[in-house]
Write a protein that holds these residues in place. Structure first.
Motif, PDB file in Angstrom:
ATOM      1  N   UNK A 304     -13.919  13.939   2.622  1.00  0.00           N
ATOM      2  CA  UNK A 304     -14.190  15.307   2.188  1.00  0.00           C
ATOM      3  C   UNK A 304     -13.916  15.509   0.702  1.00  0.00           C
ATOM      4  N   UNK A 305     -13.708  14.438  -0.009  1.00  0.00           N
ATOM      5  CA  UNK A 305     -13.408  14.525  -1.437  1.00  0.00           C
ATOM      6  C   UNK A 305     -14.705  14.715  -2.216  1.00  0.00           C
ATOM      7  N   UNK A 306     -14.736  15.708  -3.083  1.00  0.00           N
ATOM      8  CA  UNK A 306     -15.943  15.980  -3.873  1.00  0.00           C
ATOM      9  C   UNK A 306     -15.619  16.250  -5.342  1.00  0.00           C
ATOM     10  N   UNK A 307     -14.418  15.888  -5.759  1.00  0.00           N
ATOM     11  CA  UNK A 307     -14.017  16.071  -7.161  1.00  0.00           C
ATOM     12  C   UNK A 307     -12.921  15.070  -7.499  1.00  0.00           C
ATOM     13  N   UNK A 308     -12.747  14.808  -8.783  1.00  0.00           N
ATOM     14  CA  UNK A 308     -11.691  13.894  -9.237  1.00  0.00           C
ATOM     15  C   UNK A 308     -10.328  14.520  -8.981  1.00  0.00           C
ATOM     16  N   UNK A 309      -9.353  13.683  -8.738  1.00  0.00           N
ATOM     17  CA  UNK A 309      -7.997  14.196  -8.507  1.00  0.00           C
ATOM     18  C   UNK A 309      -6.972  13.105  -8.802  1.00  0.00           C
ATOM     19  N   UNK A 310      -5.703  13.537  -8.907  1.00  0.00           N
ATOM     20  CA  UNK A 310      -4.577  12.614  -9.160  1.00  0.00           C
ATOM     21  C   UNK A 310      -3.600  12.741  -7.994  1.00  0.00           C
ATOM     22  N   UNK A 311      -3.163  11.612  -7.495  1.00  0.00           N
ATOM     23  CA  UNK A 311      -2.228  11.595  -6.377  1.00  0.00           C
ATOM     24  C   UNK A 311      -1.047  10.692  -6.721  1.00  0.00           C
ATOM     25  N   UNK A 312       0.147  11.044  -6.249  1.00  0.00           N
ATOM     26  CA  UNK A 312       1.352  10.239  -6.492  1.00  0.00           C
ATOM     27  C   UNK A 312       1.612   9.320  -5.304  1.00  0.00           C
ATOM     28  N   UNK A 313       1.917   8.100  -5.604  1.00  0.00           N
ATOM     29  CA  UNK A 313       2.204   7.118  -4.573  1.00  0.00           C
ATOM     30  C   UNK A 313       3.440   6.307  -4.968  1.00  0.00           C
ATOM     31  N   UNK A 314       4.230   5.983  -3.954  1.00  0.00           N
ATOM     32  CA  UNK A 314       5.382   5.112  -4.206  1.00  0.00           C
ATOM     33  C   UNK A 314       4.912   3.691  -4.435  1.00  0.00           C
ATOM     34  N   UNK A 315       5.711   2.968  -5.213  1.00  0.00           N
ATOM     35  CA  UNK A 315       5.364   1.580  -5.528  1.00  0.00           C
ATOM     36  C   UNK A 315       5.837   0.671  -4.401  1.00  0.00           C
ATOM     37  N   UNK A 316       4.933  -0.145  -3.916  1.00  0.00           N
ATOM     38  CA  UNK A 316       5.272  -1.099  -2.858  1.00  0.00           C
ATOM     39  C   UNK A 316       5.711  -2.406  -3.505  1.00  0.00           C
ATOM     40  N   UNK A 317       7.002  -2.762  -3.309  1.00  0.00           N
ATOM     41  CA  UNK A 317       7.564  -3.958  -3.946  1.00  0.00           C
ATOM     42  C   UNK A 317       8.068  -4.936  -2.893  1.00  0.00           C
ATOM     43  N   UNK A 318       7.968  -6.234  -3.169  1.00  0.00           N
ATOM     44  CA  UNK A 318       8.507  -7.229  -2.236  1.00  0.00           C
ATOM     45  C   UNK A 318      10.030  -7.087  -2.120  1.00  0.00           C
ATOM     46  N   UNK A 319      10.562  -7.618  -1.056  1.00  0.00           N
ATOM     47  CA  UNK A 319      12.007  -7.572  -0.843  1.00  0.00           C
ATOM     48  C   UNK A 319      12.732  -8.309  -1.975  1.00  0.00           C
ATOM     49  N   UNK A 320      13.773  -7.679  -2.475  1.00  0.00           N
ATOM     50  CA  UNK A 320      14.550  -8.288  -3.551  1.00  0.00           C
ATOM     51  C   UNK A 320      14.031  -7.978  -4.938  1.00  0.00           C
ATOM     52  N   UNK A 321      12.950  -7.193  -5.024  1.00  0.00           N
ATOM     53  CA  UNK A 321      12.368  -6.820  -6.311  1.00  0.00           C
ATOM     54  C   UNK A 321      12.491  -5.306  -6.472  1.00  0.00           C
ATOM     55  N   UNK A 322      12.794  -4.853  -7.660  1.00  0.00           N
ATOM     56  CA  UNK A 322      12.899  -3.420  -7.927  1.00  0.00           C
ATOM     57  C   UNK A 322      12.384  -3.125  -9.331  1.00  0.00           C
ATOM     58  N   UNK A 323      12.156  -1.828  -9.568  1.00  0.00           N
ATOM     59  CA  UNK A 323      11.747  -1.409 -10.907  1.00  0.00           C
ATOM     60  C   UNK A 323      12.950  -1.446 -11.829  1.00  0.00           C
ATOM     61  N   UNK A 324      12.697  -1.851 -13.054  1.00  0.00           N
ATOM     62  CA  UNK A 324      13.796  -1.944 -14.018  1.00  0.00           C
ATOM     63  C   UNK A 324      14.324  -0.567 -14.372  1.00  0.00           C
TER      64      UNK A 324
END
Length: 461
Positions: A304-324
């Motif tokens: 049902x999408x008919x226009x551009x949009x921005x959505x927030x998503x969490x980052x999927x990281x492997x086990x033992x890896x994190x964002x600095x």
């Protein structure tokens, strides 16, 4: 009768001793110019008599022995009470003895035994009397100086002290220390209480220069005070600690969004991107080295999408890896545009010709056929699209003899459009070999003035 000779001997002995005492004075006052022989003879007799008296009478004398050692006894009492003499060393005193000359002369310091008893010694300053004995009945000890020794005694204690690891050098580029485990991290230090109390930590060092992987190593430990100076006079329950270093790595990797599904009918996903386009991650060295691209959570279009949009998503990281750095969710920008259709018409006779043999001519110059091209795409492209942006041509590469042919209309840049429809797909073309008869060649040239021009087209797209 028996006492008279004895009295006479005693008198003679007394007179002889008195004479010997006066001998030096008499020697300097004697006049050697008279009765020289008698005087020399008397002097000789006097010397012999003096030797006799000293040897037989044996007068009493005193003598000082220097640096006579003192033995410390019952030292086990200190161990049993957890005491220790501070800065213990060998102790010496001077001893004065007296006795008959011969006995004193024949005596040496090894015949004198001095000792100090450690029983009853307590923590602090202790003044211990010196006991004495001498291996001679004829000689006695008059004085010992000093007559006692002063000992500083401290309590022996065992206290736990922390282990401190010093890292020398620098880690390799992008490498950082994730964890450091020290075992044991405390070790008991034993020694005099005053010294143990000065110990701040037990230090050891590890060289980490250019280290790129985890490391486990035993390090030797040294006690240090609060000023960073080595402390002596203590013992450690364990002279080593095991140090385990777990390293991590920082790496900047590309972010790539995953979009599945389709928007509303009549619309199309033009593009999508992440904000930011890359992210700094950290973690286990081997795992980090294997990662080049990571994605946020998958985005599934509902239809049902008919226009551009921005959505927030969490980052999927492997086990033992994190964002600095914790910068919150990743933004995904999805561009959606409406689809539009634009139509263009081309005359068949205007279509470029490629790969036509030199002796062949076509009837296209007389053709009334028209070609319609319908282009369907996103609004931003279709609304600026013009006829000049569409490139059609006819390819005669498979035409090797005269005759009637149906040639496909080719769009040279068809891949540039989402959807393009050409109608008709094929054009009817007659091919004549102008070399078969001069009349046919002449007619072909006069009836199709554009053919010779088309034969020179070199567009091979």
């Amino acid at each position: 009768m028996s006492k008279k000779p004895l009295k006479s001997f005693s008198t003679s002995l007394f007179n002889g001793i008195r004479w010997i005492r006066n001998l030096p004075r008499a020697f300097f006052t004697v006049n050697l110019s008279h009765n020289t022989g008698k005087k020399l003879f008397s002097l000789l007799l006097a010397i012999l008599f003096w030797v006799y008296v000293m040897d037989q009478v044996d007068p009493e004398i005193s003598k000082v022995f220097e640096n006579v050692p003192i033995q410390l006894i019952n030292l086990q009492e200190l161990d049993q009470n957890n005491l220790k003499i501070m800065n213990q060393h060998d102790y010496f005193v001077n001893v004065e003895v007296s006795g008959r000359r011969n006995n004193v002369i024949n005596l040496n310091s090894s015949s004198i035994y001095l000792w100090a008893d450690m029983r009853g010694v307590k923590k602090g300053t202790n003044t211990i009397s010196i006991n004495k004995t001498i291996n001679s009945e004829a000689v006695m000890i008059n004085t010992i100086f000093p007559s006692d020794i002063v000992l500083q005694v401290d309590q022996i204690v065992s206290l736990p002290k922390p282990v401190k690891v010093v890292l020398n050098g620098e880690y390799a580029t992008s490498i950082y220390q994730e964890t450091m485990h020290v075992s044991p991290d405390e070790i008991k230090v034993t020694g005099p209480e005053n010294i143990v109390n000065t110990v701040a930590y037990l230090g050891g060092t590890i060289n980490i220069s250019n280290l790129t992987s985890d490391m486990t190593k035993d390090i030797s430990l040294v006690p240090y005070n609060y000023d960073g100076e080595i402390v002596n006079g203590v013992t450690l329950d364990n002279n080593y600690s095991n140090v385990s270093l777990k390293l991590g790595k920082n790496k900047t990797v590309e972010l790539k969004a995953i979009v599945e599904g389709e928007p509303m009918e009549g619309y199309q996903v033009v593009a999508y991107k992440t904000i930011p386009e890359s992210v700094l991650i950290q973690g286990d060295v081997d795992k980090i080295n294997a990662i080049n691209v990571i994605s946020p959570e998958k985005i599934i279009l509902k239809g049902d999408e008919n226009a551009s949009y921005i959505i927030e998503k969490d980052l999927t990281l492997p086990e033992g890896i994190k964002r600095a750095t914790d910068d919150g969710p990743i933004q995904v920008e999805i561009e959606i545009e409406a689809l539009q259709t634009k139509e263009f018409t081309f005359a068949a006779k205007d279509l470029p010709i490629v790969n036509l043999q030199e002796n062949f001519v076509t009837n296209l110059a007389e053709s009334e056929q028209m070609v319609t091209v319908k282009v369907r795409g996103i609004e931003s492209i279709i609304k600026t699209l013009s006829k000049s942006d569409i490139h059609l041509y006819l390819n005669f590469s498979n035409v090797d003899k005269p005759g009637a042919y149906k040639l496909k209309v080719i769009v040279s840049d068809q891949d540039s459009f989402n959807n393009i429809v050409v109608d008709p797909v094929y054009i009817d073309v007659d091919i004549v070999d102008q070399s078969e008869s001069s009349s046919n060649a002449t007619n072909g040239s006069s009836s199709n003035p554009t053919a010779s021009g088309n034969k020179g087209t070199t567009d091979t797209n």
